[in-house]
Design an enzyme around this catalytic site. Structure first.
Site, PDB file in Angstrom:
ATOM      1  N   GLY A   7      47.049  43.556  25.493  1.00 49.39           N
ATOM      2  CA  GLY A   7      48.235  43.256  26.301  1.00 49.39           C
ATOM      3  C   GLY A   7      49.252  44.384  26.307  1.00 49.39           C
ATOM      4  CD  GLN A  11      59.966  41.765  25.933  1.00 45.75           C
ATOM      5  OE1 GLN A  11      61.020  41.721  26.544  1.00 45.75           O
ATOM      6  NE2 GLN A  11      59.624  40.814  25.066  1.00 45.75           N
ATOM      7  CG  ASP A  12      56.459  41.338  22.527  1.00 43.92           C
ATOM      8  OD1 ASP A  12      57.499  41.525  23.182  1.00 43.92           O
ATOM      9  OD2 ASP A  12      56.271  40.331  21.807  1.00 43.92           O
ATOM     10  CG  LEU A  60      42.265  37.334  24.559  1.00 44.80           C
ATOM     11  CD1 LEU A  60      41.995  38.214  23.351  1.00 44.80           C
ATOM     12  CD2 LEU A  60      43.744  36.952  24.596  1.00 44.80           C
ATOM     13  CD  GLN A  84      50.224  31.654  31.602  1.00 43.41           C
ATOM     14  OE1 GLN A  84      51.184  32.415  31.831  1.00 43.41           O
ATOM     15  NE2 GLN A  84      50.398  30.392  31.304  1.00 43.41           N
ATOM     16  CB  SER A  85      53.126  35.049  27.668  1.00 46.64           C
ATOM     17  OG  SER A  85      53.852  35.725  28.682  1.00 46.64           O
ATOM     18  CB  THR A 126      55.245  31.172  20.465  1.00 42.90           C
ATOM     19  OG1 THR A 126      56.418  30.694  21.145  1.00 42.90           O
ATOM     20  CG2 THR A 126      54.126  30.183  20.725  1.00 42.90           C
ATOM     21  CD  GLU A 128      58.235  27.133  24.323  1.00 40.13           C
ATOM     22  OE1 GLU A 128      57.730  26.194  24.939  1.00 40.13           O
ATOM     23  OE2 GLU A 128      59.463  27.273  24.214  1.00 40.13           O
ATOM     24  CE1 TYR A 150      52.355  31.291  25.523  1.00 37.20           C
ATOM     25  CE2 TYR A 150      54.178  30.037  24.605  1.00 37.20           C
ATOM     26  CZ  TYR A 150      53.459  31.214  24.693  1.00 37.20           C
ATOM     27  OH  TYR A 150      53.845  32.307  23.941  1.00 37.20           O
ATOM     28  CE  LYS A 154      50.826  32.817  22.495  1.00 37.25           C
ATOM     29  NZ  LYS A 154      50.328  34.136  22.046  1.00 37.25           N
TER      30      LYS A 154
HETATM   31  P1  NDP Z   1      53.833  39.410  28.474  1.00 35.96           P
HETATM   32  O1  NDP Z   1      53.600  38.248  29.355  1.00 35.96           O
HETATM   33  O2  NDP Z   1      54.857  40.413  28.856  1.00 35.96           O
HETATM   34  O3  NDP Z   1      52.446  40.188  28.253  1.00 35.96           O
HETATM   35  C1  NDP Z   1      51.242  39.513  28.129  1.00 35.96           C
HETATM   36  C2  NDP Z   1      50.115  40.500  28.147  1.00 35.96           C
HETATM   37  O4  NDP Z   1      48.866  39.804  28.070  1.00 35.96           O
HETATM   38  C3  NDP Z   1      50.035  41.350  29.439  1.00 35.96           C
HETATM   39  O5  NDP Z   1      49.705  42.674  29.098  1.00 35.96           O
HETATM   40  C4  NDP Z   1      48.888  40.693  30.190  1.00 35.96           C
HETATM   41  O6  NDP Z   1      48.222  41.550  31.090  1.00 35.96           O
HETATM   42  C5  NDP Z   1      47.969  40.363  29.029  1.00 35.96           C
HETATM   43  N1  NDP Z   1      46.921  39.401  29.382  1.00 35.96           N
HETATM   44  C6  NDP Z   1      47.065  38.220  30.020  1.00 35.96           C
HETATM   45  N2  NDP Z   1      45.865  37.637  30.171  1.00 35.96           N
HETATM   46  C7  NDP Z   1      44.937  38.466  29.629  1.00 35.96           C
HETATM   47  C8  NDP Z   1      43.542  38.420  29.482  1.00 35.96           C
HETATM   48  N3  NDP Z   1      42.815  37.390  29.931  1.00 35.96           N
HETATM   49  N4  NDP Z   1      42.909  39.457  28.867  1.00 35.96           N
HETATM   50  C9  NDP Z   1      43.615  40.511  28.414  1.00 35.96           C
HETATM   51  N5  NDP Z   1      44.949  40.621  28.535  1.00 35.96           N
HETATM   52  C10 NDP Z   1      45.607  39.602  29.132  1.00 35.96           C
HETATM   53  O7  NDP Z   1      54.155  38.826  27.018  1.00 35.96           O
HETATM   54  P2  NDP Z   1      55.138  39.396  25.877  1.00 35.96           P
HETATM   55  O8  NDP Z   1      54.922  40.843  25.723  1.00 35.96           O
HETATM   56  O9  NDP Z   1      56.487  38.859  26.089  1.00 35.96           O
HETATM   57  O10 NDP Z   1      54.580  38.623  24.598  1.00 35.96           O
HETATM   58  C11 NDP Z   1      53.508  39.154  23.818  1.00 35.96           C
HETATM   59  C12 NDP Z   1      52.820  38.025  23.088  1.00 35.96           C
HETATM   60  O11 NDP Z   1      53.734  37.364  22.236  1.00 35.96           O
HETATM   61  C13 NDP Z   1      52.247  36.946  23.993  1.00 35.96           C
HETATM   62  O12 NDP Z   1      51.077  36.468  23.371  1.00 35.96           O
HETATM   63  C14 NDP Z   1      53.309  35.867  23.985  1.00 35.96           C
HETATM   64  O13 NDP Z   1      52.735  34.623  24.255  1.00 35.96           O
HETATM   65  C15 NDP Z   1      53.812  35.978  22.568  1.00 35.96           C
HETATM   66  N6  NDP Z   1      55.182  35.595  22.332  1.00 35.96           N
HETATM   67  C16 NDP Z   1      56.177  36.157  23.093  1.00 35.96           C
HETATM   68  C17 NDP Z   1      57.485  35.861  22.829  1.00 35.96           C
HETATM   69  C18 NDP Z   1      58.595  36.448  23.616  1.00 35.96           C
HETATM   70  O14 NDP Z   1      59.722  35.948  23.515  1.00 35.96           O
HETATM   71  N7  NDP Z   1      58.371  37.510  24.371  1.00 35.96           N
HETATM   72  C19 NDP Z   1      57.852  34.948  21.713  1.00 35.96           C
HETATM   73  C20 NDP Z   1      56.720  34.461  20.959  1.00 35.96           C
HETATM   74  C21 NDP Z   1      55.438  34.789  21.270  1.00 35.96           C
HETATM   75  P3  NDP Z   1      48.625  41.626  32.659  1.00 35.96           P
HETATM   76  O15 NDP Z   1      49.727  42.644  32.740  1.00 35.96           O
HETATM   77  O16 NDP Z   1      47.375  42.045  33.304  1.00 35.96           O
HETATM   78  O17 NDP Z   1      49.093  40.256  33.054  1.00 35.96           O
HETATM   79  P1  GDR Z   2      60.430  30.210  27.229  1.00 37.44           P
HETATM   80  O1  GDR Z   2      61.158  31.317  28.122  1.00 37.44           O
HETATM   81  O2  GDR Z   2      59.925  29.083  28.024  1.00 37.44           O
HETATM   82  O3  GDR Z   2      61.368  29.897  26.110  1.00 37.44           O
HETATM   83  O4  GDR Z   2      59.160  31.035  26.702  1.00 37.44           O
HETATM   84  P2  GDR Z   2      61.791  31.257  29.568  1.00 37.44           P
HETATM   85  O5  GDR Z   2      62.699  32.429  29.622  1.00 37.44           O
HETATM   86  O6  GDR Z   2      60.770  31.114  30.632  1.00 37.44           O
HETATM   87  O7  GDR Z   2      62.648  29.904  29.557  1.00 37.44           O
HETATM   88  C1  GDR Z   2      63.721  29.716  28.639  1.00 37.44           C
HETATM   89  C2  GDR Z   2      64.486  28.454  29.023  1.00 37.44           C
HETATM   90  O8  GDR Z   2      65.187  28.691  30.248  1.00 37.44           O
HETATM   91  C3  GDR Z   2      65.014  27.558  31.079  1.00 37.44           C
HETATM   92  N1  GDR Z   2      65.214  27.945  32.482  1.00 37.44           N
HETATM   93  C4  GDR Z   2      64.444  28.779  33.191  1.00 37.44           C
HETATM   94  N2  GDR Z   2      63.361  29.509  32.819  1.00 37.44           N
HETATM   95  C5  GDR Z   2      62.801  30.313  33.752  1.00 37.44           C
HETATM   96  N3  GDR Z   2      61.752  31.074  33.396  1.00 37.44           N
HETATM   97  N4  GDR Z   2      63.264  30.398  35.039  1.00 37.44           N
HETATM   98  C6  GDR Z   2      64.346  29.668  35.454  1.00 37.44           C
HETATM   99  O9  GDR Z   2      64.762  29.746  36.594  1.00 37.44           O
HETATM  100  C7  GDR Z   2      64.974  28.839  34.472  1.00 37.44           C
HETATM  101  N5  GDR Z   2      66.052  28.024  34.501  1.00 37.44           N
HETATM  102  C8  GDR Z   2      66.185  27.489  33.294  1.00 37.44           C
HETATM  103  C9  GDR Z   2      63.603  27.087  30.780  1.00 37.44           C
HETATM  104  O10 GDR Z   2      63.414  25.752  31.263  1.00 37.44           O
HETATM  105  C10 GDR Z   2      63.601  27.223  29.265  1.00 37.44           C
HETATM  106  O11 GDR Z   2      64.181  26.112  28.670  1.00 37.44           O
HETATM  107  C11 GDR Z   2      59.280  32.369  26.277  1.00 37.44           C
HETATM  108  C12 GDR Z   2      57.953  33.077  26.567  1.00 37.44           C
HETATM  109  O12 GDR Z   2      58.102  34.456  26.298  1.00 37.44           O
HETATM  110  C13 GDR Z   2      56.864  32.522  25.673  1.00 37.44           C
HETATM  111  O13 GDR Z   2      55.679  33.300  25.840  1.00 37.44           O
HETATM  112  C14 GDR Z   2      57.328  32.602  24.229  1.00 37.44           C
HETATM  113  O14 GDR Z   2      56.344  32.081  23.370  1.00 37.44           O
HETATM  114  C15 GDR Z   2      58.631  31.860  24.061  1.00 37.44           C
HETATM  115  O15 GDR Z   2      59.601  32.436  24.919  1.00 37.44           O
HETATM  116  C16 GDR Z   2      59.167  31.932  22.639  1.00 37.44           C
END
Ligand code: NDP
Ligand code: GDR
Length: 343
Positions: A7, A11-12, A60, A84-85, A126, A128, A150, A154
Site C-alpha cells: 500500500g 497515506q501511511d 494482497l 480497503q480502508s 484500527t 474502528e 471494515y 480488521k
Molecule cells: P489508504 O487508503 O490511504 O491506503 C490504502 C492502500 O492500500 C493504498 O495504497 C491502496 O492502493 C492499497 N490497496 C487497497 N487494496 C489493495 C489490494 N487489494 N492489494 C494491494 N494493495 C491494496 O490508507 P492509509 O494509508 O490511511 O492507512 C494505511 C493502513 O492503516 C490501512 O490498512 C488502514 O486501514 C489502516 N489504518 C488507517 C488509519 C488512518 O487513520 N489512516 C487508522 C488505523 C488503521 P490503491 O492506491 O491502488 O487504492
Molecule cells: P473513519 O474516518 O470512518 O473514522 O475511518 P472518516 O474520516 O471517513 O470519518 C470520520 C467521521 O466523520 C464522519 N463524517 C464523514 N466522513 C466522511 N468520510 N465524509 C463525510 O462527508 C462525513 N461527514 C461526517 C463519519 O461518519 C465518521 O464518524 C478512518 C479510516 O482511515 C480507517 O481506515 C481507519 O481505520 C480509521 O479512520 C481509524
C-alpha cells in the site's frame, strides 16, 4: 535492512517509505495494477525516484503473489498497510472489504510462514475495532465491538496476527492506530474533505461543504508521527499490540470550526440534526450544511485512545496538536488549489 510496505500509494505507505529510506532501508513498495496508477504521494515527498525504493506490482488478495513477493525481495520486515480502508464504502462492498482487509492479511502471514517465518510483520489494526466503545479512553485490553464491515474485517486480521504469533512463533505486531491525518490524506476521509473544501471556498472555487454526522468524535493525530510508531513496534524485543493515539477527542463540527479559522473565517452555527448549518459570520453565507446522504448505516460515535503503553515500551508519543495539524492541511490544500490541482 529490507522492508516490504504494502500500500505504498496510500497515506501511511508514503510516509513510512520516506522514514525507512532515511534510515537506510531498501524498500519494496507495492502498488496495484490499475488503468492509471497514481504515485502523487511519493512524488510529493520527493522519494519516487529514490535509488533504494523499488515499486512492485502486487495484489494482497492473491496468495501466490504474496509468496513471490516474500521470496523475491528477501525482506526482513513486512508492513501490511494495504486495505480497503474507507469505512463508508465497506457498507456497500462488505465482501470485497473482507477479501482485501481481512483475508488479505492472512495471505501475507501464510506467505511468511511458508517462505521465511523469521520475518517481522506489522498489521495495521484500527480503533474502528472498538466501534461501540466499551470503555473511555480505549486501551489495548478494551473489549472490541466493531460497527462496520471494515471494522469486522480488521478485527479478523488482528486476531489472525495474534494467532500466527501463538501458533507458529511469527513476530507479528499489531498497531491499533486511531485516526491519523496529514496533507497526504485521501479526500474521501472527513478531515481532508473539510480542509480541501475550506481551501476551495476561500479561493472562490466552491460555495458550500456538505457533511454527514458532525457529532462524531474522533482522536486525530499526525500520520507522519504514527508511522514512526509502526517502525518502533518491529524493533521491539517482543511482538505485541500497541495503541497509538493522542488521548484527545473532538467532534467533526470542531474540526470544521478549526479549518475555517485557519483561513480567518469565524462561523455561526444554526439549526440542528439534518438541518444544521454553519454561516460565515462576516458575509452571512452558508458555507457548511449537513446532508444525510453522508450518514452511515451504523456509526462509531466516540473514539479516544490512551497511548501510555506505547510511551512506556516504545518511547513513542504524539507531538503535533490538532490545531497545528489542521492548519498544515489547510495550507497544503490552499497551495494545491491555487496551483490548480488537488488529488
Ligand atoms: P489508504 O487508503 O490511504 O491506503 C490504502 C492502500 O492500500 C493504498 O495504497 C491502496 O492502493 C492499497 N490497496 C487497497 N487494496 C489493495 C489490494 N487489494 N492489494 C494491494 N494493495 C491494496 O490508507 P492509509 O494509508 O490511511 O492507512 C494505511 C493502513 O492503516 C490501512 O490498512 C488502514 O486501514 C489502516 N489504518 C488507517 C488509519 C488512518 O487513520 N489512516 C487508522 C488505523 C488503521 P490503491 O492506491 O491502488 O487504492
Ligand atoms: P473513519 O474516518 O470512518 O473514522 O475511518 P472518516 O474520516 O471517513 O470519518 C470520520 C467521521 O466523520 C464522519 N463524517 C464523514 N466522513 C466522511 N468520510 N465524509 C463525510 O462527508 C462525513 N461527514 C461526517 C463519519 O461518519 C465518521 O464518524 C478512518 C479510516 O482511515 C480507517 O481506515 C481507519 O481505520 C480509521 O479512520 C481509524
Amino acid at each position: 535492512m529490507k522492508a516490504i510496505i504494502t500500500g505504498i500509494t496510500g497515506q501511511d505507505g508514503a510516509y513510512l517509505a520516506e522514514l525507512l529510506l532515511e534510515k537506510g532501508y531498501t524498500v519494496y513498495g507495492t502498488f496495484r495494477r490499475t488503468s492509471s496508477v497514481n504515485f502523487w504521494r511519493i512524488e510529493e515527498l520527493g522519494i519516487d525516484k529514490h535509488p533504494n525504493l523499488h515499486l512492485v506490482e502486487y495484489d494482497l488478495t492473491d496468495l501466490s503473489s504474496s509468496i513471490r513477493l516474500i521470496e523475491t525481495t528477501e525482506a526482513t520486515e513486512v508492513y501490511n498497510l494495504a486495505a480497503q480502508s474507507f469505512v463508508g464504502v465497506s457498507f456497500e462492498q462488505p465482501l470485497t472489504t473482507l477479501d482485501i482487509t481481512g483475508a488479505g492479511a492472512v495471505n501475507l502471514l501464510e506467505a511468511i510462514r511458508i517462505v521465511n517465518p523469521k520475518i517481522r510483520y506489522y498489521q495495521a489494526s484500527t480503533s474502528e475495532m472498538f466501534g461501540k466503545v466499551q470503555a473511555i479512553p480505549q486501551i489495548e485490553t478494551t473489549p472490541f465491538y466493531p460497527r462496520s464491515p471494515y471494522g469486522v474485517a480488521k478485527l479478523y486480521a488482528h486476531w489472525m496476527t495474534i494467532n500466527y504469533r501463538e501458533s507458529y512463533d511469527i513476530f507479528g505486531s499489531s498497531g491499533i492506530l486511531f485516526n491519523h491525518e496529514s496533507p497526504l490524506r485521501g479526500r474521501e476521509f472527513v478531515t481532508r474533505k473539510i480542509t480541501d473544501s475550506v481551501a476551495k471556498i476561500k479561493l472562490g472555487q466552491l460555495d458550500v461543504l456538505e457533511l454527514g454526522n458532525i457529532d462524531a468524535k474522533r482522536d486525530w493525530g499526525f500520520a507522519k508521527e504514527y508511522v514512526e510508531g509502526m517502525w518502533r513496534m518491529l524493533q521491539a524485543d517482543e511482538p505485541d499490540v500497541f495503541v497509538l493515539a493522542t488521548n484527545r477527542t473532538e467532534t467533526v463540527r470542531d474540526f470544521v470550526t478549526l479549518a475555517f479559522r485557519a483561513v480567518d473565517v469565524e462561523l455561526v452555527w444554526e439549526g440542528s440534526g439534518d438541518r444544521e448549518m454553519a454561516i460565515d459570520s462576516a458575509t452571512g453565507k452558508v458555507v457548511m450544511r449537513v446532508n444525510p446522504k453522508f450518514y452511515r448505516p451504523a456509526e462509531v460515535d466516540l473514539l479516544i485512545g490512551n497511548p501510555q503503553k506505547a510511551k512506556e515500551k516504545l518511547g513513542w508519543e504524539p507531538k503535533t496538536s490538532l490545531e497545528q495539524l489542521c492548519r498544515m492541511m489547510v495550507d497544503a490544500d490552499l497551495r494545491r488549489n491555487q496551483q490548480g490541482f488537488s488529488f
